[in-house]
Design a protein around this motif. Sequence first.
Motif, mmCIF file in Angstrom:
data_model
loop_
_atom_site.group_PDB
_atom_site.id
_atom_site.type_symbol
_atom_site.label_atom_id
_atom_site.label_comp_id
_atom_site.label_asym_id
_atom_site.label_seq_id
_atom_site.Cartn_x
_atom_site.Cartn_y
_atom_site.Cartn_z
ATOM 1 N N GLU A 78 0.828 -1.204 0.000
ATOM 2 C CA GLU A 78 0.000 0.000 0.000
ATOM 3 C C GLU A 78 0.870 1.265 0.000
ATOM 4 O O GLU A 78 0.556 2.245 -0.674
ATOM 5 C CB GLU A 78 -0.950 0.002 1.199
ATOM 6 N N LYS A 79 1.979 1.252 0.733
ATOM 7 C CA LYS A 79 2.887 2.409 0.747
ATOM 8 C C LYS A 79 3.531 2.602 -0.622
ATOM 9 O O LYS A 79 3.713 3.734 -1.078
ATOM 10 C CB LYS A 79 3.959 2.239 1.818
ATOM 11 N N VAL A 80 3.875 1.511 -1.270
ATOM 12 C CA VAL A 80 4.452 1.591 -2.612
ATOM 13 C C VAL A 80 3.436 2.199 -3.569
ATOM 14 O O VAL A 80 3.740 3.121 -4.331
ATOM 15 C CB VAL A 80 4.910 0.200 -3.108
ATOM 16 N N ARG A 81 2.210 1.717 -3.512
ATOM 17 C CA ARG A 81 1.163 2.226 -4.412
ATOM 18 C C ARG A 81 0.887 3.712 -4.156
ATOM 19 O O ARG A 81 0.652 4.472 -5.097
ATOM 20 C CB ARG A 81 -0.109 1.414 -4.260
ATOM 21 N N ARG A 82 0.913 4.133 -2.905
ATOM 22 C CA ARG A 82 0.686 5.553 -2.579
ATOM 23 C C ARG A 82 1.836 6.431 -3.061
ATOM 24 O O ARG A 82 1.634 7.614 -3.346
ATOM 25 C CB ARG A 82 0.497 5.728 -1.069
ATOM 26 N N ALA A 83 3.022 5.879 -3.163
ATOM 27 C CA ALA A 83 4.192 6.661 -3.592
ATOM 28 C C ALA A 83 4.208 6.917 -5.100
ATOM 29 O O ALA A 83 4.808 7.889 -5.556
ATOM 30 C CB ALA A 83 5.472 5.951 -3.178
ATOM 31 N N MET A 84 3.558 6.079 -5.872
ATOM 32 C CA MET A 84 3.645 6.206 -7.326
ATOM 33 C C MET A 84 3.016 7.497 -7.866
ATOM 34 O O MET A 84 3.607 8.140 -8.724
ATOM 35 C CB MET A 84 3.091 4.967 -8.021
ATOM 36 N N PRO A 85 1.855 7.944 -7.376
ATOM 37 C CA PRO A 85 1.346 9.248 -7.830
ATOM 38 C C PRO A 85 2.293 10.399 -7.470
ATOM 39 O O PRO A 85 2.442 11.345 -8.246
ATOM 40 C CB PRO A 85 -0.001 9.385 -7.107
ATOM 41 N N ALA A 86 2.945 10.302 -6.325
ATOM 42 C CA ALA A 86 3.929 11.328 -5.941
ATOM 43 C C ALA A 86 5.108 11.312 -6.911
ATOM 44 O O ALA A 86 5.614 12.366 -7.303
ATOM 45 C CB ALA A 86 4.405 11.108 -4.511
ATOM 46 N N MET A 87 5.535 10.125 -7.323
ATOM 47 C CA MET A 87 6.628 10.022 -8.289
ATOM 48 C C MET A 87 6.213 10.644 -9.619
ATOM 49 O O MET A 87 6.976 11.373 -10.242
ATOM 50 C CB MET A 87 7.051 8.558 -8.463
ATOM 51 N N ARG A 88 4.969 10.386 -10.038
ATOM 52 C CA ARG A 88 4.483 10.979 -11.287
ATOM 53 C C ARG A 88 4.459 12.504 -11.195
ATOM 54 O O ARG A 88 4.901 13.198 -12.115
ATOM 55 C CB ARG A 88 3.085 10.453 -11.629
ATOM 56 N N ARG A 89 3.936 13.029 -10.079
ATOM 57 C CA ARG A 89 3.896 14.492 -9.898
ATOM 58 C C ARG A 89 5.306 15.071 -9.931
ATOM 59 O O ARG A 89 5.549 16.096 -10.571
ATOM 60 C CB ARG A 89 3.210 14.857 -8.579
ATOM 61 N N PHE A 90 6.222 14.440 -9.247
ATOM 62 C CA PHE A 90 7.615 14.885 -9.198
ATOM 63 C C PHE A 90 8.195 14.984 -10.608
ATOM 64 O O PHE A 90 8.736 16.017 -11.010
ATOM 65 C CB PHE A 90 8.415 13.910 -8.319
ATOM 66 N N VAL A 91 8.059 13.934 -11.368
ATOM 67 C CA VAL A 91 8.632 13.880 -12.715
ATOM 68 C C VAL A 91 7.941 14.896 -13.636
ATOM 69 O O VAL A 91 8.597 15.593 -14.408
ATOM 70 C CB VAL A 91 8.534 12.445 -13.274
ATOM 71 N N GLU A 92 6.624 14.990 -13.532
ATOM 72 C CA GLU A 92 5.885 15.917 -14.388
ATOM 73 C C GLU A 92 6.209 17.373 -14.063
ATOM 74 O O GLU A 92 6.437 18.180 -14.969
ATOM 75 C CB GLU A 92 4.376 15.676 -14.250
ATOM 76 N N LEU A 93 6.237 17.717 -12.788
ATOM 77 C CA LEU A 93 6.430 19.112 -12.399
ATOM 78 C C LEU A 93 7.887 19.557 -12.447
ATOM 79 O O LEU A 93 8.176 20.692 -12.832
ATOM 80 C CB LEU A 93 5.844 19.353 -11.005
ATOM 81 N N GLU A 94 8.809 18.699 -12.068
ATOM 82 C CA GLU A 94 10.226 19.087 -12.026
ATOM 83 C C GLU A 94 10.932 18.896 -13.361
ATOM 84 O O GLU A 94 11.888 19.600 -13.662
ATOM 85 C CB GLU A 94 10.966 18.302 -10.939
ATOM 86 N N TYR A 95 10.477 17.929 -14.164
ATOM 87 C CA TYR A 95 11.195 17.580 -15.397
ATOM 88 C C TYR A 95 10.306 17.645 -16.639
ATOM 89 O O TYR A 95 10.743 17.278 -17.722
ATOM 90 C CB TYR A 95 11.837 16.190 -15.253
ATOM 91 N N ASN A 96 9.063 18.089 -16.454
ATOM 92 C CA ASN A 96 8.122 18.249 -17.564
ATOM 93 C C ASN A 96 7.986 16.979 -18.407
ATOM 94 O O ASN A 96 7.956 17.028 -19.631
ATOM 95 C CB ASN A 96 8.526 19.439 -18.443
ATOM 96 N N MET A 97 7.945 15.835 -17.730
ATOM 97 C CA MET A 97 7.804 14.546 -18.411
ATOM 98 C C MET A 97 6.463 13.941 -18.052
ATOM 99 O O MET A 97 6.003 14.059 -16.919
ATOM 100 C CB MET A 97 8.926 13.594 -18.009
ATOM 101 N N LYS A 98 5.867 13.269 -18.980
ATOM 102 C CA LYS A 98 4.595 12.574 -18.769
ATOM 103 C C LYS A 98 4.809 11.082 -18.941
ATOM 104 O O LYS A 98 5.753 10.639 -19.597
ATOM 105 C CB LYS A 98 3.562 13.047 -19.797
ATOM 106 N N ARG A 99 3.899 10.323 -18.392
ATOM 107 C CA ARG A 99 3.926 8.868 -18.558
ATOM 108 C C ARG A 99 3.832 8.556 -20.042
ATOM 109 O O ARG A 99 3.034 9.143 -20.759
ATOM 110 C CB ARG A 99 2.752 8.267 -17.810
#
Length: 108
Positions: A78-99
């Motif tokens: 559950e902690k791993v699954r909760r971390a994945m949206p944070a990882m997506r936000r991090f990558v999208e906002l800091e590096y302008n990358m999308k899935r």
Amino acid sequence: TSYLSVYETNMKVIYDELVQLGFEVVKPGGTFYIFTKALEGDAVAFCKKAMKYELVLVPGDTFGCPGYFRMAYCIETEKVRRAMPAMRRFVELEYNMKRISKPAKDAD
């Protein structure tokens, strides 16, 4: 052995998400952590930026892998699954990358 199946599930969730985000990932072969190439040359700076998104990533420099970061997955799924949206936000906002692809459906 139930822990091993949890760790394998966690590894798959993290690995799939990182690949879908465009990361270069070293797939683990029996460890409880995953090494991933940072999106900038300075893995320490990358990991510090991730902290703003409540992600605890460890620079690979400590382990002789400069330019990479390490994520442990010997935690609850559950902690791993909760971390994945944070990882997506991090990558999208800091590096302008999308899935680059849709997430695979997990079979639990």
